[in-house]
Scaffold this active site. Structure first.
Site, PDB file in Angstrom:
ATOM      1  N   GLY A   3      -5.160  -2.509   5.418  1.00 18.99           N
ATOM      2  CA  GLY A   3      -3.810  -3.851   4.969  1.00 18.99           C
ATOM      3  C   GLY A   3      -4.783  -5.254   4.820  1.00 18.99           C
ATOM      4  O   GLY A   3      -5.264  -5.993   4.223  1.00 18.99           O
ATOM      5  N   ARG A   4      -5.509  -5.875   6.499  1.00 14.54           N
ATOM      6  CA  ARG A   4      -5.804  -7.199   6.426  1.00 14.54           C
ATOM      7  C   ARG A   4      -7.336  -7.818   6.006  1.00 14.54           C
ATOM      8  O   ARG A   4      -7.376  -8.398   6.644  1.00 14.54           O
ATOM      9  CB  ARG A   4      -5.767  -7.192   8.328  1.00 14.54           C
ATOM     10  CG  ARG A   4      -6.618  -5.731   9.193  1.00 14.54           C
ATOM     11  CD  ARG A   4      -6.291  -6.045  10.417  1.00 14.54           C
ATOM     12  NE  ARG A   4      -6.365  -5.257  11.203  1.00 14.54           N
ATOM     13  CZ  ARG A   4      -5.771  -3.849  11.031  1.00 14.54           C
ATOM     14  NH1 ARG A   4      -5.140  -3.428  10.330  1.00 14.54           N
ATOM     15  NH2 ARG A   4      -6.208  -2.931  12.025  1.00 14.54           N
ATOM     16  N   GLU A  64      10.415  -4.601   4.510  1.00 19.77           N
ATOM     17  CA  GLU A  64      10.349  -6.380   3.852  1.00 19.77           C
ATOM     18  C   GLU A  64      10.155  -6.080   2.514  1.00 19.77           C
ATOM     19  O   GLU A  64      11.029  -7.089   1.662  1.00 19.77           O
ATOM     20  CB  GLU A  64       9.618  -7.529   4.967  1.00 19.77           C
ATOM     21  CG  GLU A  64      10.221  -6.887   6.362  1.00 19.77           C
ATOM     22  CD  GLU A  64       9.154  -5.691   7.589  1.00 19.77           C
ATOM     23  OE1 GLU A  64       8.832  -4.931   6.516  1.00 19.77           O
ATOM     24  OE2 GLU A  64       9.397  -6.022   8.584  1.00 19.77           O
ATOM     25  N   LYS A 106       8.807  -1.243  14.543  1.00 22.91           N
ATOM     26  CA  LYS A 106       9.422  -0.605  13.618  1.00 22.91           C
ATOM     27  C   LYS A 106      10.381   0.629  13.557  1.00 22.91           C
ATOM     28  O   LYS A 106      11.860   0.510  12.865  1.00 22.91           O
ATOM     29  CB  LYS A 106       8.353   0.090  12.330  1.00 22.91           C
ATOM     30  CG  LYS A 106       7.466  -1.385  11.782  1.00 22.91           C
ATOM     31  CD  LYS A 106       6.651  -1.020  10.720  1.00 22.91           C
ATOM     32  CE  LYS A 106       5.422  -1.426  10.546  1.00 22.91           C
ATOM     33  NZ  LYS A 106       4.206  -0.670   9.168  1.00 22.91           N
ATOM     34  N   GLU A 163      -5.111  -7.659  14.947  1.00 26.14           N
ATOM     35  CA  GLU A 163      -4.098  -6.901  14.652  1.00 26.14           C
ATOM     36  C   GLU A 163      -5.739  -5.764  14.760  1.00 26.14           C
ATOM     37  O   GLU A 163      -5.554  -4.430  15.113  1.00 26.14           O
ATOM     38  CB  GLU A 163      -3.670  -6.307  13.628  1.00 26.14           C
ATOM     39  CG  GLU A 163      -3.290  -5.642  13.400  1.00 26.14           C
ATOM     40  CD  GLU A 163      -1.944  -5.489  11.717  1.00 26.14           C
ATOM     41  OE1 GLU A 163      -0.860  -5.356  12.187  1.00 26.14           O
ATOM     42  OE2 GLU A 163      -2.449  -5.825  10.995  1.00 26.14           O
ATOM     43  N   HIS A 209      -3.398 -34.982  17.162  1.00 20.88           N
ATOM     44  CA  HIS A 209      -2.199 -35.732  17.828  1.00 20.88           C
ATOM     45  C   HIS A 209      -0.583 -35.193  18.296  1.00 20.88           C
ATOM     46  O   HIS A 209      -0.300 -34.712  18.377  1.00 20.88           O
ATOM     47  CB  HIS A 209      -1.248 -37.077  16.400  1.00 20.88           C
ATOM     48  CG  HIS A 209      -2.877 -37.407  16.108  1.00 20.88           C
ATOM     49  ND1 HIS A 209      -2.345 -38.788  15.726  1.00 20.88           N
ATOM     50  CD2 HIS A 209      -3.458 -37.364  14.826  1.00 20.88           C
ATOM     51  CE1 HIS A 209      -3.365 -39.344  15.580  1.00 20.88           C
ATOM     52  NE2 HIS A 209      -4.187 -38.211  14.897  1.00 20.88           N
ATOM     53  N   LYS A 256       0.613  -1.131  -0.233  1.00 25.07           N
ATOM     54  CA  LYS A 256       0.030   0.084  -0.463  1.00 25.07           C
ATOM     55  C   LYS A 256       1.386   1.143   0.109  1.00 25.07           C
ATOM     56  O   LYS A 256       0.627   2.028  -0.977  1.00 25.07           O
ATOM     57  CB  LYS A 256      -0.875   0.043   1.419  1.00 25.07           C
ATOM     58  CG  LYS A 256      -1.883   0.958   0.797  1.00 25.07           C
ATOM     59  CD  LYS A 256      -2.803   0.741   2.369  1.00 25.07           C
ATOM     60  CE  LYS A 256      -3.808   1.749   3.085  1.00 25.07           C
ATOM     61  NZ  LYS A 256      -4.401   1.138   3.729  1.00 25.07           N
TER      62      LYS A 256
HETATM   63  C1  G6Q Z   1      -3.108  -4.684   8.242  1.00 21.18           C
HETATM   64  C2  G6Q Z   1      -1.845  -4.039   8.097  1.00 21.18           C
HETATM   65  C3  G6Q Z   1      -0.535  -4.780   8.402  1.00 21.18           C
HETATM   66  C4  G6Q Z   1      -0.144  -3.989   6.317  1.00 21.18           C
HETATM   67  C5  G6Q Z   1       1.300  -4.358   6.455  1.00 21.18           C
HETATM   68  C6  G6Q Z   1       2.335  -4.221   4.416  1.00 21.18           C
HETATM   69  O1  G6Q Z   1      -4.036  -3.579   8.386  1.00 21.18           O
HETATM   70  O2  G6Q Z   1      -1.521  -2.117   8.053  1.00 21.18           O
HETATM   71  O3  G6Q Z   1      -0.053  -6.120   7.971  1.00 21.18           O
HETATM   72  O4  G6Q Z   1      -0.365  -4.674   5.135  1.00 21.18           O
HETATM   73  O5  G6Q Z   1       2.030  -3.657   6.916  1.00 21.18           O
HETATM   74  O6  G6Q Z   1       1.926  -2.719   4.651  1.00 21.18           O
HETATM   75  P1  G6Q Z   1       2.473  -2.330   2.908  1.00 21.18           P
HETATM   76  O7  G6Q Z   1       1.222  -2.860   1.603  1.00 21.18           O
HETATM   77  O8  G6Q Z   1       2.148  -0.801   2.811  1.00 21.18           O
HETATM   78  O9  G6Q Z   1       3.817  -2.963   2.594  1.00 21.18           O
END
Ligand code: G6Q
Length: 550
Positions: A264-265, A209, A509, A350, A381, A203
Site C-alpha cells: 500500500g505505502r 473507512e 482494527k 509503517e 517560528h 486494494k
Molecule cells: C500500507 C498499508 C495501509 C493501506 C490502507 C488502505 O502499506 O497497507 O496504509 O494502504 O490500510 O488499504 P486498502 O487499499 O486495502 O483500502
C-alpha cells in the site's frame, strides 16, 4: 558474526568521535563539502553536516556489506519474496521499469500486466481530461474525488499537491480519507454530482473507512442522479477485489488492478496513482515513473559509498544506533512539498517500526525512530527552538528546490537563505565567546550580560542533510520518493527486519470491530478492561443525553 564485529568496530569508533564538534571537522578539512556530498541527475545531497568522518563512513559501509545489503537489494529487484511473512515479492520498482525489462514473480513476467494497466489508465485519463468522458447529464468532469486511506491516499495526495503547477485549470482534485463525516461533508458540499468523478481506491475494497465514505458518496450521487445505472459513469475503482467492485455497481471496465506484490505505502506508481495521472496527464505521470526508475538504477548500480539512499540509511542508522536519537525530522522548504513529511511518516514508520527480527526474535536494539516534520519555514517560528537548544538530538533532512514555479522569485530567495542558515546555525552553534561578544554590543550592564549568557549559547553540532532539487518536476519528485523508499529498505536490512508487512495495524482494527456495535448497546459494557469499559459507557450515556436534548 561479520555483522557483529562490524558493529563492535563502529561502537569503538563512536566512543572516539562522539564528542567531536562538527566545527572542528570542517576546520580540519577544506574539502569536506566535496567529500561528503553527492550529485545525481539534478539532485544534490549534502551530508557533510553530520557527525561523521571518513572512518565512520567506511565502517558503516562495511556494516552494510556484512548485512548483505547488496544481495538483499538484488533479491528485491529480481522478484524474490522478501516479504516472507506475507509470502510476497516487493516489486514497486517493477511498476516503473522500462517496457522491455522483465521481472518474474512465480515464474511469470509481470511487465506485460504492468504496462497493460498503465495503458488502461492512460486511455481513461485522456478521455476524462479531454472532456470525452461525460457524466449522466452529458457534461465533462470538473472534480475528481479520490476516496482511499493510508497507502491509498497519502502518496497520490502528496504528489498531486507537489505537482500542482502541472495541473490544468478546470479539473479539481479532492482527497477523502478520514471516516469523520466532517471531511466528506465539507468536500461534497461544494460539488455538483453531474460533473464529479469518484475514484474508490482500496486494494482490498473492504477497508472500513474507505467503503463507508464510498457508500456515502454513492448515496449523495444517487440522490441527484436517481438511477443506479449512472453509478458507472461517476465511479471507478482501483482495487484487486473484482467481486466487491462489481457489487458496488462499478463496471469492471473501469476497474484498475494491481497486484499483491505492491505494498500500500509503495503503491503510488501503480493504478493507485490514477488521480495523479488525471491531474498531471499521462506524459508527466510517465516522467514521475522515469525519475523513480533513474533512482532505482542509481541504487542498483552505484557503490555503497556513492549511493544516495544507502548513504542516507547509514547516517540514519548511525544516529539511531549510537546516539539513540528519538526522532528524525523532514523539513521541506518548498510549499509544494508540504505533505511530504506525512507521506514519509507512513513509508518509514509503517515499514521499520518493528521489534521482531527476521528470525522471529525480539530485537535488543533500536529500530525506526519517530519521523515527523512540517514546512520548515513555518517551523522556524514554532518548533525550531527545540531543534537548536533542546535536550534531544534530532537529525534533520532539509529539502529545497533551486528553481521555483512561483513568479515571486524574491520570496524564493528568502526561503533558500533561511534553509541554508538553519543548517549552518544548527551545525556551528554559537559558543560562549561569540555569544558574549554579541551581548556586549547590545548591553552595557555586566549583570544583564551574565544573566542572558547561558540562555543565548547554542551548542551546535546538530546534524542535518540538505537535499537540493533543481526544481520540483515530476521527474525529480519521482527520484526523491524512490530515494526515500530505498533508504527505508536499506535501514530495514541493517536492522534485520521485514519492512514490508504491517501487522502492527491489525489489533486496533479488530478491537474497533468489537466496540462499534457496543456503542449503541442497551446494557452497560463490561467485557473490556476497566478503562475501555468506562470510556464506552461514558460515550453511550452522553450520546443518549445529547440525542434527547436535541
Ligand atoms: C500500507 C498499508 C495501509 C493501506 C490502507 C488502505 O502499506 O497497507 O496504509 O494502504 O490500510 O488499504 P486498502 O487499499 O486495502 O483500502
Amino acid at each position: 558474526m561479520e555483522y557483529e564485529s562490524a558493529l563492535e568496530a563502529l561502537q569503538l569508533h563512536y566512543n572516539e568521535i562522539q564528542s567531536t564538534h562538527m566545527r572542528d571537522l570542517f576546520a580540519q578539512d577544506e574539502h569536506r563539502f566535496d567529500r561528503f556530498s553527492l550529485e545525481f541527475d539534478g539532485l544534490l545531497l549534502d551530508y557533510s553536516k553530520n557527525r561523521i568522518n571518513e572512518d565512520t563512513l567506511s565502517l558503516l559501509t562495511g556494516l552494510a556489506r556484512a548485512a548483505q545489503v547488496e544481495n538483499w537489494r538484488d533479491a528485491m529487484f529480481s522478484g524474490k519474496k522478501i516479504n516472507f511473512t506475507e509470502d510476497r515479492a516487493v516489486l514497486h520498482a517493477a511498476l516503473r521499469a522500462e517496457d522491455n525489462e522483465s521481472v518474474e514473480v512465480d515464474g511469470q513476467d509481470v511487465g506485460p500486466d504492468v504496462h497493460a494497466v498503465l495503458d488502461h489508465m492512460t486511455e481513461f485519463s485522456e478521455q476524462v481530461r479531454s472532456g470525452k468522458w461525460t457524466g449522466y447529464t452529458g457534461r465533462a468532469s470538473t472534480d475528481i474525488v479520490n476516496i482511499g486511506i493510508g497507502g491509498s491516499d497519502l502518496g497520490p495526495k502528496m504528489v498531486c499537491e507537489a505537482l500542482q503547477p502541472y495541473q490544468p485549470d478546470g479539473l479539481n482534485l479532492h482527497f477523502v480519507s478520514n471516516v469523520d463525516g466532517t471531511q466528506i461533508e465539507g468536500i461534497l458540499e461544494g460539488l455538483d454530482p453531474s460533473t464529479t468523478l469518484f475514484i474508490i481506491v482500496s486494494k482490498t475494497f473492504t477497508t472500513q473507512e474507505t467503503i463507508t465514505n464510498a457508500n456515502t458518496a454513492r448515496h449523495w450521487f444517487l440522490e441527484q442522479a436517481q438511477s443506479e445505472e449512472q453509478v458507472k459513469k461517476h465511479f471507478v475503482a482501483v482495487s484487486t477485489n473484482r467481486k466487491l467492485v462489481e457489487d458496488f455497481g462499478i463496471s469492471t471496465d473501469n476497474m484498475f488492478g494491481f497486484w499483491d506484490w505492491v505494498g500500500g505505502r509503495y503503491s503510488l506508481w501503480s493504478a493507485v496513482g490514477l488521480s495523479i495521472m488525471l491531474a498531471i496527464g499521462p506524459g508527466q505521470y510517465r516522467q514521475l515513473l522515469a525519475g523513480a526508475r533513474a533512482m532505482d538504477e542509481h541504487f542498483r548500480t552505484q557503490p555503497l559509498a556513492e549511493n544516495m539512499p544507502v548513504i542516507l540509511a547509514l547516517i540514519g542508522f548511525w544516529y539511531r544506533q549510537f546516539y539513540q536519537t528519538g526522532s528524525h525530522a523532514v523539513l521541506p522548504y518548498d510549499y509544494l512539498l508540504k505533505h511530504l513529511p506525512a507521506y514519509l511518516q507512513q513509508a518509514d514508520m509503517e515499514s521499520n517500526g518493528k521489534s521482531t527480527d527476521r528470525e522471529g526474535n525480539r530485537v535488543d536494539y533500536l529500530t525506526a525512530s519517530v519521523l515527523w516534520g512540517d514546512s520548515g519555514i513555518n517551523g522556524q517560528h514554532s518548533f525550531y527552538q527545540l531543534l537548536h537548544q533542546g535536550t534531544q538530538l534530532v537529525p534533520i533532512d532539509f529539502i529545497a528546490s533551486i528553481n521555483t514555479h512561483s513568479q515571486l522569485k524574491q520570496h524564493h530567495n528568502i526561503m533558500i537563505s533561511n534553509v541554508l542558515a538553519q543548517g549552518e546555525a544548527l551545525m556551528l552553534g554559537r559558543n560562549e565567546a561569540e555569544t558574549r561578544q554579541i551581548l556586549a554590543q547590545r548591553h552595557d550592564n555586566h549583570e544583564t550580560i551574565e544573566l542572558l549568557l547561558p540562555h543565548m549559547i547554542f551548542e551546535g553540532n546538530r546534524p542535518s542533510n540538505t537535499l537540493l532539487l533543481d526544481a520540483i518536476t515530476p521527474y525529480r519528485l519521482g527520484m526523491l520518493i524512490a530515494m526515500y523508499e530505498h533508504k527505508i529498505f536499506v535501514e530495514g536490512i541493517l536492522w534485520n527486519i521485514n519492512s514490508y508487512d504491517q501487522w502492527g495495524v491489525e489489533l486496533g482494527k479488530q478491537l474497533a470491530g468489537q466496540i462499534l456495535p457496543q456503542l449503541s448497546a442497551e446494557q452497560p459494557i463490561t467485557d473490556h478492561d476497566q478503562s475501555t469499559n468506562g470510556l464506552i459507557n461514558h460515550y453511550r450515556q452522553h450520546l443518549e443525553k445529547q440525542s434527547h436534548s436535541n
